[in-house]
Design a protein around this motif. Sequence first.
Motif, PDB file in Angstrom:
ATOM      1  N   GLN A  36       7.086 123.304 -79.579  1.00  0.00           N
ATOM      2  CA  GLN A  36       7.921 122.593 -78.621  1.00  0.00           C
ATOM      3  C   GLN A  36       8.000 121.103 -78.915  1.00  0.00           C
ATOM      4  OE1 GLN A  36       9.911 123.936 -76.403  1.00  0.00           O
ATOM      5  NE2 GLN A  36      10.656 121.907 -75.812  1.00  0.00           N
ATOM      6  N   TRP A  37       6.976 120.547 -79.610  1.00  0.00           N
ATOM      7  CA  TRP A  37       7.011 119.099 -79.852  1.00  0.00           C
ATOM      8  C   TRP A  37       8.089 118.687 -80.845  1.00  0.00           C
ATOM      9  CZ3 TRP A  37       5.605 118.960 -84.932  1.00  0.00           C
ATOM     10  CH2 TRP A  37       4.597 119.815 -85.397  1.00  0.00           C
ATOM     11  N   PHE A  38       8.792 119.644 -81.451  1.00  0.00           N
ATOM     12  CA  PHE A  38       9.965 119.289 -82.245  1.00  0.00           C
ATOM     13  C   PHE A  38      11.045 118.669 -81.360  1.00  0.00           C
ATOM     14  CE2 PHE A  38       8.164 121.285 -85.849  1.00  0.00           C
ATOM     15  CZ  PHE A  38       8.966 121.023 -86.947  1.00  0.00           C
ATOM     16  N   TRP A  39      10.992 118.932 -80.053  1.00  0.00           N
ATOM     17  CA  TRP A  39      11.992 118.384 -79.135  1.00  0.00           C
ATOM     18  C   TRP A  39      11.441 117.222 -78.302  1.00  0.00           C
ATOM     19  CZ3 TRP A  39      11.962 123.316 -80.818  1.00  0.00           C
ATOM     20  CH2 TRP A  39      13.172 123.823 -81.315  1.00  0.00           C
ATOM     21  N   SER A  40      10.198 116.849 -78.549  1.00  0.00           N
ATOM     22  CA  SER A  40       9.614 115.745 -77.788  1.00  0.00           C
ATOM     23  C   SER A  40       8.893 114.720 -78.663  1.00  0.00           C
ATOM     24  CB  SER A  40       8.613 116.294 -76.758  1.00  0.00           C
ATOM     25  OG  SER A  40       7.468 116.845 -77.414  1.00  0.00           O
ATOM     26  N   GLY A  41       8.414 115.140 -79.826  1.00  0.00           N
ATOM     27  CA  GLY A  41       7.598 114.263 -80.672  1.00  0.00           C
ATOM     28  C   GLY A  41       6.159 114.163 -80.223  1.00  0.00           C
ATOM     29  N   ASP A  42       5.766 114.956 -79.216  1.00  0.00           N
ATOM     30  CA  ASP A  42       4.429 114.840 -78.634  1.00  0.00           C
ATOM     31  C   ASP A  42       3.407 115.641 -79.429  1.00  0.00           C
ATOM     32  OD1 ASP A  42       5.433 113.234 -76.624  1.00  0.00           O
ATOM     33  OD2 ASP A  42       5.782 114.910 -75.260  1.00  0.00           O
ATOM     34  N   THR A  43       3.044 115.113 -80.585  1.00  0.00           N
ATOM     35  CA  THR A  43       2.000 115.699 -81.408  1.00  0.00           C
ATOM     36  C   THR A  43       1.012 114.607 -81.804  1.00  0.00           C
ATOM     37  OG1 THR A  43       1.518 116.713 -83.557  1.00  0.00           O
ATOM     38  CG2 THR A  43       3.528 115.434 -83.404  1.00  0.00           C
ATOM     39  N   HIS A  44      -0.251 115.000 -82.007  1.00  0.00           N
ATOM     40  CA  HIS A  44      -1.283 114.036 -82.389  1.00  0.00           C
ATOM     41  C   HIS A  44      -1.194 113.667 -83.867  1.00  0.00           C
ATOM     42  CE1 HIS A  44      -3.070 114.616 -78.474  1.00  0.00           C
ATOM     43  NE2 HIS A  44      -3.144 115.921 -78.678  1.00  0.00           N
ATOM     44  N   MET A  45      -0.417 114.414 -84.652  1.00  0.00           N
ATOM     45  CA  MET A  45      -0.220 114.070 -86.060  1.00  0.00           C
ATOM     46  C   MET A  45       0.749 112.888 -86.129  1.00  0.00           C
ATOM     47  SD  MET A  45       0.048 117.881 -87.764  1.00  0.00           S
ATOM     48  CE  MET A  45       1.025 118.543 -86.404  1.00  0.00           C
ATOM     49  N   ARG A  46       0.229 111.735 -86.502  1.00  0.00           N
ATOM     50  CA  ARG A  46       1.028 110.517 -86.389  1.00  0.00           C
ATOM     51  C   ARG A  46       2.270 110.566 -87.267  1.00  0.00           C
ATOM     52  NH1 ARG A  46       0.842 104.899 -88.498  1.00  0.00           N
ATOM     53  NH2 ARG A  46       1.607 103.521 -86.824  1.00  0.00           N
ATOM     54  N   ASP A 104      -5.910 129.286 -90.435  1.00  0.00           N
ATOM     55  CA  ASP A 104      -5.582 130.303 -89.428  1.00  0.00           C
ATOM     56  C   ASP A 104      -5.678 129.719 -88.029  1.00  0.00           C
ATOM     57  OD1 ASP A 104      -5.142 132.220 -91.345  1.00  0.00           O
ATOM     58  OD2 ASP A 104      -7.123 133.160 -91.160  1.00  0.00           O
ATOM     59  N   GLN A 105      -6.733 128.945 -87.804  1.00  0.00           N
ATOM     60  CA  GLN A 105      -6.924 128.329 -86.498  1.00  0.00           C
ATOM     61  C   GLN A 105      -5.795 127.343 -86.187  1.00  0.00           C
ATOM     62  OE1 GLN A 105      -9.908 125.219 -86.123  1.00  0.00           O
ATOM     63  NE2 GLN A 105     -10.781 126.282 -84.333  1.00  0.00           N
ATOM     64  N   LEU A 106      -5.401 126.561 -87.186  1.00  0.00           N
ATOM     65  CA  LEU A 106      -4.318 125.607 -86.984  1.00  0.00           C
ATOM     66  C   LEU A 106      -3.012 126.307 -86.634  1.00  0.00           C
ATOM     67  CD1 LEU A 106      -5.060 123.217 -89.993  1.00  0.00           C
ATOM     68  CD2 LEU A 106      -5.309 122.639 -87.568  1.00  0.00           C
ATOM     69  N   ARG A 107      -2.704 127.386 -87.348  1.00  0.00           N
ATOM     70  CA  ARG A 107      -1.452 128.100 -87.062  1.00  0.00           C
ATOM     71  C   ARG A 107      -1.471 128.754 -85.685  1.00  0.00           C
ATOM     72  NH1 ARG A 107      -1.884 129.379 -92.540  1.00  0.00           N
ATOM     73  NH2 ARG A 107      -2.865 131.393 -92.035  1.00  0.00           N
ATOM     74  N   ASP A 108      -2.662 129.095 -85.210  1.00  0.00           N
ATOM     75  CA  ASP A 108      -2.774 129.706 -83.881  1.00  0.00           C
ATOM     76  C   ASP A 108      -2.556 128.692 -82.764  1.00  0.00           C
ATOM     77  OD1 ASP A 108      -3.266 132.227 -84.867  1.00  0.00           O
ATOM     78  OD2 ASP A 108      -5.456 132.068 -84.709  1.00  0.00           O
ATOM     79  N   ARG A 109      -2.719 127.412 -83.065  1.00  0.00           N
ATOM     80  CA  ARG A 109      -2.569 126.399 -82.013  1.00  0.00           C
ATOM     81  C   ARG A 109      -1.607 125.276 -82.425  1.00  0.00           C
ATOM     82  NH1 ARG A 109      -5.782 121.830 -82.495  1.00  0.00           N
ATOM     83  NH2 ARG A 109      -7.204 121.791 -84.283  1.00  0.00           N
ATOM     84  N   LEU A 110      -0.518 125.656 -83.066  1.00  0.00           N
ATOM     85  CA  LEU A 110       0.469 124.660 -83.485  1.00  0.00           C
ATOM     86  C   LEU A 110       0.964 123.815 -82.316  1.00  0.00           C
ATOM     87  CD1 LEU A 110       2.716 126.669 -85.998  1.00  0.00           C
ATOM     88  CD2 LEU A 110       0.935 124.987 -86.533  1.00  0.00           C
ATOM     89  N   ALA A 111       1.089 124.423 -81.163  1.00  0.00           N
ATOM     90  CA  ALA A 111       1.652 123.717 -80.016  1.00  0.00           C
ATOM     91  C   ALA A 111       0.789 122.551 -79.558  1.00  0.00           C
ATOM     92  CB  ALA A 111       1.850 124.683 -78.857  1.00  0.00           C
ATOM     93  N   THR A 112      -0.511 122.563 -79.902  1.00  0.00           N
ATOM     94  CA  THR A 112      -1.413 121.511 -79.409  1.00  0.00           C
ATOM     95  C   THR A 112      -1.876 120.563 -80.499  1.00  0.00           C
ATOM     96  OG1 THR A 112      -3.364 122.924 -79.699  1.00  0.00           O
ATOM     97  CG2 THR A 112      -2.229 123.024 -77.569  1.00  0.00           C
ATOM     98  N   LEU A 113      -1.362 120.707 -81.719  1.00  0.00           N
ATOM     99  CA  LEU A 113      -1.801 119.834 -82.803  1.00  0.00           C
ATOM    100  C   LEU A 113      -1.410 118.368 -82.552  1.00  0.00           C
ATOM    101  CD1 LEU A 113      -1.085 121.952 -85.998  1.00  0.00           C
ATOM    102  CD2 LEU A 113      -3.253 121.581 -84.815  1.00  0.00           C
TER     103      LEU A 113
END
Length: 551
Positions: free
Chosen positions: A381-391, A542-551
């Motif tokens: 969903q952060w593709f529509w908000s930019g709200d990700t911790h990856m700078r 695997d863990q990263l792909r399971d939680r893409l929405a919170t990265l």
Amino acid sequence: MSNDLRGEQRLDPVKRAVTLTSDGTDPRATEHGMNATATPAPVHTLRLVLGDQLHRGHSWFTQVDRQVVYVLMEVRQETDYVLHHAQKILVIFAAMRDFARQLRAAGHRVRYVALDDASNRQSIGNNLSALAAHYGARRVEWQQPDEWRLDAQLQAWGAAQALEWAVVDSEHFLTARGELAALMGQRKQWLMEHFYRHMRRRWRLLLDANGAPAGGQWNFDHDNRKRWPGTPPEPADWRPQHDHSALWRTVQRSGVQSFGNPQAADLRWPLNRSEALACLEAFIATALPHFGDYEDALAAQAPRLFHSLLSFALNVKMLHPLEVVQRAEAAWRAGQAPLAAVEGFVRQIVGWREYVRGIYWAHMPGYASRNALHQHTPLPQWFWSGDTHMRCLHLAITQSLQTAHAHHIQRLMVIGNFALLSGLEPQALHRWYLGIYIDAFEWVELPNTLGMSQRADGGLIATKPYVSSAAYLQRMGDYCQGCAYDPKQKTGTRACPFNALYWDFFERHAPVLQGNPRLTLVYRQLHKMPEMQREALRAHADQLRDRLATL
């Protein structure tokens, strides 16, 4: 047919039965006082001008013929086929309105169907049928659409009509649709470099008196990979400012859905050829000298750096590609820009731009559904908000949402890189790119996304996947500074996701990729890793792909 198709097979007019609109009413132009009358002067021909065909120098416009009406229309068909950035809708409509004004000022008859016209059928074909009946036209002409869906739609519409119809060339591109396919023949991989050299010779660009490449080599790409140190400073934004607040209210009232920041009161994109030419001259004078050095750089405080920002004006045909590259070459010959910078710029336009168009027309419509690596994860969903911790992704996506623009490294090596490594569905990414970027039209965006960025075409375009770990992103700029993740860590809670995803990508796709000679070093490094380290990378990925929405 009024114009020959350069290098194309002539499309002969076809006659079919007239199709009237369902309720018998007529679309009425509402812009600039051009209200339709109940009994318009009859015309012989309607000529359709699409929103990306704002080519004032087209031969259609060399003479005024009062038996011809030029038709431009704002339709929901075009706003709604993907979810678009608000600025893209606004600027294209505003540029269309300005183009209609120019045509009227030159004495041409123009019918402009506005988005909120009560009799607007909101589809190109239905509006054409109604207007043909309204004016008593015997013939309809259009320029070749650049997108496959519109080409197919108009061909089907014409085949259902009793009136004559004809297709003419847009007189914009430097190659015909099928030229790349003819040049490449049955080769498994259609390398751009071969095509690029062909184009340089054909158009006599950056050659010496003997026809050899200027400077003794065709490609100076290795010179154009520098990190920007902060100087010279990013040039001031040379683009014009426009207030589209009234148009934005019309778009909103009409119920068009969009995303991104509309910035309706301060949009900085050219609306006509005069403004586009001024942008070209400003780029040549202030940015081209440094474009080559820093064309791949990432800088958080300088999102434009030395990029031309001309792709929108080019893709809606306010500028012709040949005049743009010849102007850049003239700057080099006058000692105003270094050869490496000019060659890199020329390669983007006469090489890559024409090349991806050839790929598109050679492989559509099937190209759009290709997914060679079988990646199916939805976009976070952060593709529509930019709200990700990856700078890096936060910066690139937020900039895209704010300005409807990002340069090619942000698109390819930040957003596209992450999408490919994490297994996102290429078609979903394609729709996002097509909607968000001001210069994105399917003929140029689709091969760039599915082919160059996501390798969904199985390697037809790119000789290797364009992916990297965090090391590349850190090397090319300051996007990693202040990030919640550490670019040097491969696993652990603070490890940059690019690292584990990078190695896991090559592990997962080894059956397809490890035979690629350009990836020999990558797989050699992977195979040298202790099994425990590889297992840790797999588990973390695997863990990263399971939680893409919170990265």
